[in-house]
Design an enzyme around this catalytic site. Structure first.
Site, PDB file in Angstrom:
ATOM      1  N   GLU A 179      -8.368  57.565   5.205  1.00 31.04           N
ATOM      2  CA  GLU A 179      -7.110  58.080   5.750  1.00 31.04           C
ATOM      3  C   GLU A 179      -6.942  57.686   7.223  1.00 31.04           C
ATOM      4  O   GLU A 179      -7.278  56.588   7.625  1.00 31.04           O
ATOM      5  CB  GLU A 179      -7.026  59.592   5.521  1.00 31.04           C
ATOM      6  CG  GLU A 179      -7.064  59.921   4.015  1.00 31.04           C
ATOM      7  CD  GLU A 179      -6.732  61.373   3.717  1.00 31.04           C
ATOM      8  OE1 GLU A 179      -5.778  61.891   4.293  1.00 31.04           O
ATOM      9  OE2 GLU A 179      -7.432  61.964   2.881  1.00 31.04           O
ATOM     10  N   ASP A 196       0.387  67.264  -1.294  1.00 26.06           N
ATOM     11  CA  ASP A 196      -0.838  66.750  -0.700  1.00 26.06           C
ATOM     12  C   ASP A 196      -1.396  67.829   0.240  1.00 26.06           C
ATOM     13  O   ASP A 196      -0.721  68.795   0.581  1.00 26.06           O
ATOM     14  CB  ASP A 196      -0.566  65.424   0.034  1.00 26.06           C
ATOM     15  CG  ASP A 196      -1.828  64.605   0.191  1.00 26.06           C
ATOM     16  OD1 ASP A 196      -2.928  65.158  -0.005  1.00 26.06           O
ATOM     17  OD2 ASP A 196      -1.730  63.408   0.522  1.00 26.06           O
TER      18      ASP A 196
HETATM   19  C1  BGC Z   1      -4.980  62.719   0.558  1.00 20.87           C
HETATM   20  C2  BGC Z   1      -4.756  62.602  -0.930  1.00 20.87           C
HETATM   21  C3  BGC Z   1      -5.841  63.316  -1.674  1.00 20.87           C
HETATM   22  C4  BGC Z   1      -5.946  64.733  -1.188  1.00 20.87           C
HETATM   23  C5  BGC Z   1      -7.056  65.524  -1.857  1.00 20.87           C
HETATM   24  C6  BGC Z   1      -5.230  64.131   0.985  1.00 20.87           C
HETATM   25  O1  BGC Z   1      -5.572  64.197   2.328  1.00 20.87           O
HETATM   26  O2  BGC Z   1      -3.862  62.205   1.248  1.00 20.87           O
HETATM   27  O3  BGC Z   1      -4.699  61.249  -1.289  1.00 20.87           O
HETATM   28  O4  BGC Z   1      -5.589  63.262  -3.036  1.00 20.87           O
HETATM   29  O5  BGC Z   1      -6.183  64.768   0.197  1.00 20.87           O
HETATM   30  O6  BGC Z   1      -8.294  65.177  -1.384  1.00 20.87           O
HETATM   31  C1  BGC Z   2     -10.818  66.771   2.688  1.00 20.05           C
HETATM   32  C2  BGC Z   2     -10.078  65.656   2.038  1.00 20.05           C
HETATM   33  C3  BGC Z   2      -8.713  65.693   2.544  1.00 20.05           C
HETATM   34  C4  BGC Z   2      -8.665  65.679   4.061  1.00 20.05           C
HETATM   35  C5  BGC Z   2      -7.270  65.845   4.535  1.00 20.05           C
HETATM   36  C6  BGC Z   2     -10.761  66.640   4.166  1.00 20.05           C
HETATM   37  O1  BGC Z   2     -11.460  67.658   4.784  1.00 20.05           O
HETATM   38  O2  BGC Z   2     -12.117  66.761   2.244  1.00 20.05           O
HETATM   39  O3  BGC Z   2     -10.066  65.786   0.648  1.00 20.05           O
HETATM   40  O4  BGC Z   2      -8.057  64.597   2.033  1.00 20.05           O
HETATM   41  O5  BGC Z   2      -9.451  66.688   4.619  1.00 20.05           O
HETATM   42  O6  BGC Z   2      -7.141  65.929   5.896  1.00 20.05           O
END
Ligand code: BGC
Ligand code: BGC
Length: 793
Positions: free
Chosen positions: A515, A312
């Site tokens: 998130e 991830d």
């Molecule tokens: C998330 C994932 C996601 C990845 C790509 C991460 O922060 O936890 O679920 O697939 O970003 O965007």
């Molecule tokens: C990204 C996401 C990712 C996240 C993780 C964002 O800036 O666009 O895809 O999941 O950061 O912290």
């Protein structure tokens, strides 16, 4: 001997490709006369790959951090678009630009290489977690929390198939979905990505989405040009963190944890899932990205997973001793591909170094590369006949985005996910009724869609006309249904009206988040928009239907009391007409809770009848009348006291004194002792300060007036602390190294220090770092919190 012949054949093919325009887009990865086993084909490729390009197969940067030239030079195994990333720097780019980038990367990654080295096409991964929702015009399906309420695996399979087709139109072949988290604490901001608190509900729905995305194993559809690679995520126990803190720790007996949180994985593996994403969280203190026992011991040895484990977003950087650009531990623990959005160049170099010096055994490297290759092989990307994305069957067929038949599936899903919690008889709405539709959520597709919608966080600023062409808001669906039934509907977002309606439909709820931004301390819904509207109409003698948009069950006692009917609508997405289908009785109300609904506001986990107002499985049919009775409206968390500011938007509030190692540091400017401070921008120019600590330095805040209440500090920590950091509050010393390590690099956060971790709190606040540290602070305040409120970071 045999390999040698193949090599000669492929060299010839390389030469042929380089000249013939007709085949210039085909990868030259493989050439074989007779059918060969997957293993033999992969062994042949591995034997011809340079070390540099093997390592590159394990690297997945994000699209805005590299160019086609970088791709041609490095040959990354994969790349992704982050939630805020779009082609050529435009997250709202039209579909044609997504496809164009896919083509460019195909071409760059398949440029012939010298010496018979195979050119392996890179594969593009995206978060199509409720439809292909990074792209404007795509069908937006309900988030998983709603799909769980349908219990309909066939429906979820059709959603997967539709999502795959929409992705293929834009040339993208790999989906980071489904999330098969078993969310056990609704304070977790990702609860809506979970189908249920019950692993037995999650498992079949996750498996169904995988079958929809990839096609059913053993059928001609499987991994055909209509399908994409699926990813079960996040392995494992992402839904089990303490207090629902995203990326936090999960503790307990491992067998018990597995029985809940790992249970959906064997079903996903049986459905043929080709990739699994490792989770950010730790289990009993060990981060999953470095957790060999679980990543290899359980996932491979026990569950028999043969596919590829992808990391991830920079999560490997959270392992003690790792940095985002240097983390061999993850590979050794069982990770096969690093999601390394920006620091790919140094990570590549550091992995190379560790292969060369023997820290990474060649066999482990080959094993990981083989898994990446196998996934591509199965998807047909390594066939000599493979072509660039725009030349494939669905490539460029943009009519697939938001196609009528996909929207029909989404509308069905919306209707089937509505859960009717209360109904005194106002539902179904009477055919001729004059309805007033009100609330901010009524005509906002953005609010109805939640996070992971066009942008990472989603957001109310995304207007229907510009960002959601072809979508139907809940309001539009209600208006069509009312008129078709011979009644009438009026939209009044603020609830004002000239002619008294028969019924007010109040559409309100959570604003989009994703998130950790969605983590909450309790189950209180503080936004009183809906509550005020419901009370206002009740007082005016107008009957009310509450339509609650949310990513989780929350404490709704006040709203439920004020409403004649209450519908949990979750995050339905672009086909809002599905709500009207149920409210008008065109479809039955079949949605049933897949999460317990809390009776209390404290947010403590409710996963069974205990503490539940409505238990899992609850949901009324349209013909049923409920007698919920008057619910208790008291909640201590509604009453946080007023805040006293010490430091606001990077500026000192009157009465605050700041020192660095005991010497005055007026305004948190300049240098004192081992503390140096400078202005930085958070939202506006210089609305925060960046503090650089020399090893052992202490920064202190005090206030002239003796205060009380919890400390709230809004802060951003760019990098992991290198050595222990402590807070001193009055007589208490609190070691916050671990908490800081968890929040490093995650943007602006708020630290709330209550007397739960610092009894008595005291009158001053000091931060001491035993190693070098950079910390940004925008605000410090004190505020009385409800009794028992926890410390949080
Ligand atoms: C998330 C994932 C996601 C990845 C790509 C991460 O922060 O936890 O679920 O697939 O970003 O965007
Ligand atoms: C990204 C996401 C990712 C996240 C993780 C964002 O800036 O666009 O895809 O999941 O950061 O912290």
């Amino acid at each position: 001997m045999r390999i040698g012949m193949l090599t000669v054949a492929s060299v010839m093919l390389v030469a042929g490709c380089a000249q013939g325009p007709a085949v210039s887009t085909a990868p030259v990865a493989l050439a074989q006369a007779a059918p060969q086993s997957e293993d033999a084909r992969i062994a042949d490729l591995l034997a011809r790959m340079s070390l540099e390009r093997k390592v590159a197969q394990l690297i997945q940067p994000q699209i805005n951090s590299f160019t086609a030239a970088d791709m041609e030079r490095y040959r990354f195994g994969s790349y992704l678009n982050g939630g805020n990333g779009g082609p050529y720097g435009d997250e709202f780019a039209p579909a044609s630009q997504w496809l164009k980038l896919a083509d460019e990367m195909w071409e760059a990654s398949t440029e012939p290489l010298p010496n018979g080295e195979p050119a392996i096409p890179a594969i593009w991964g995206t978060d199509a977690v409720h439809g292909h929702t990074n792209v404007i015009g795509a069908t937006i399906f309900p988030h998983n929390v709603g799909l769980g309420a349908t219990r309909d695996a066939g429906l979820v399979r059709r959603i997967g198939a539709a999502t795959a087709l929409e992705m293929r139109a834009t040339g993208i072949e790999w989906d980071f979905s489904p999330t098969i988290a078993v969310a056990r604490d609704r304070r977790w901001g990702r609860s809506y990505e979970s189908y249920s608190q019950d692993p037995d509900i999650v498992a079949p729905l996750g498996a169904a989405l995988i079958e929809g995305l990839q096609g059913k194993v053993g059928t001609p559809e499987h991994l055909s040009g209509d399908r994409v690679i699926a990813t079960a995520k996040h392995f494992f126990a992402d839904g089990g963190t303490t207090q629902g803190v995203d990326q936090g720790d999960v503790s307990g007996d491992i067998a018990e944890l597995k029985a809940i949180h790992a249970k959906p994985y064997p079903a996903a593996i049986a459905a043929g899932v080709e990739s699994i994403m490792a989770s950010f969280n730790s289990v009993n203190g060990v981060k999953m990205h470095g957790n060999r026992d679980l990543l290899t011991g359980v996932l491979r040895d026990e569950f028999g997973f043969k596919g590829m484990v992808v990391g991830d977003w920079n999560a490997h950087g959270q392992i003690p001793g790792c940095k985002v650009d240097d983390c061999t531990q993850s590979l050794l623990a069982g990770l096969d591909m690093y999601m390394v959005p920006d620091d790919w160049r140094a990570l590549h170099a550091n992995l190379m170094r560790d292969v060369q010096n023997g820290t990474i055994p060649m066999a482990r490297l080959d094993e990981a590369v083989a898994r990446v290759l196998r996934m591509k092989l199965r998807l047909g990307l390594l066939e000599p006949t493979a072509v660039k994305p725009s030349l494939r069957p669905n490539g460029g067929n943009f009519a697939l985005l938001g196609a009528a038949q996909h929207r029909a599936v989404a509308r069905e899903a919306v209707a089937k996910s509505q859960v009717l919690l209360k109904n005194d008889g106002v539902l179904p709405l009477a055919a001729g009724a004059k309805i007033l539709v009100t609330g901010r959520g009524a005509d906002s597709v953005a609010q109805a869609s939640g996070g992971w919608t066009l942008t990472w966080q989603g957001g109310l600023e995304l207007t229907n006309e510009k960002y959601f062409p072809g979508a139907t808001s809940i309001w539009t669906g209600l208006k069509q249904a009312a008129e078709a039934a011979g009644g009438s509907a009026t939209l009044s977002v603020d609830g004002s009206y000239a002619a008294k309606p028969d019924v007010a439909v109040v559409v309100f709820g959570e604003e989009p988040y994703a998130e950790f931004e969605g983590d909450r301390k309790n189950a209180v819904f503080t936004d009183e928009e809906g509550l005020n509207l419901l009370r206002k109409f009740k007082a005016a003698g107008v009957r009310t239907v509450a339509v609650f948009l949310s990513g989780r069950p929350l404490w709704m006692n006040r709203e439920i009391n004020a409403a004649d009917a209450f519908v949990a609508a979750w995050l339905p997405g672009s086909e809002g007409a599905g709500v009207a289908d149920v409210l008008y009785g065109k479809r039955p109300a079949t949605g049933r809770l897949s999460f317990s609904w809390p009776a209390h506001c404290d947010g403590k986990p409710v996963n069974g009848p205990e503490g539940a107002l409505f238990n899992l499985g609850y949901g009324l049919s349209l013909g049923e009348r409920s007698t919920v009775g008057k619910l208790d409206e008291t909640c201590a968390y509604l009453n946080a006291g007023p805040a006293a500011d010490w430091f606001v938007d990077g500026k000192l509030a009157p009465g605050t004194m700041i020192t660095g190692d005991g010497a005055p540091l007026p305004g948190l400017r300049g240098q004192a002792g081992g503390i140096a401070a400078r202005g930085v921008d958070r939202k506006r120019q210089e609305d925060a300060r960046e503090i650089t600590f020399a090893p052992g330095a202490t920064l202190s805040f005090a206030h002239r007036q003796s205060g009380s209440g919890a400390f709230r500090i809004s802060y951003f920590l760019p990098d992991q602390p290198q050595a222990p950091v402590k807070l001193t509050l009055g007589k208490n010393n609190v070691d916050i190294t671990r908490q800081l390590a968890l929040s490093a690099g995650k943007g602006w956060r708020e630290m709330i220090i209550t007397d739960a971790c610092a009894p008595g709190l005291g009158q001053s606040l000091a931060i001491t770092s035993s190693g070098p540290l950079k910390l940004q602070i925008a605000a410090v305040s004190r505020q009385a919190m409800p009794a028992g409120a926890d410390c949080s970071f």
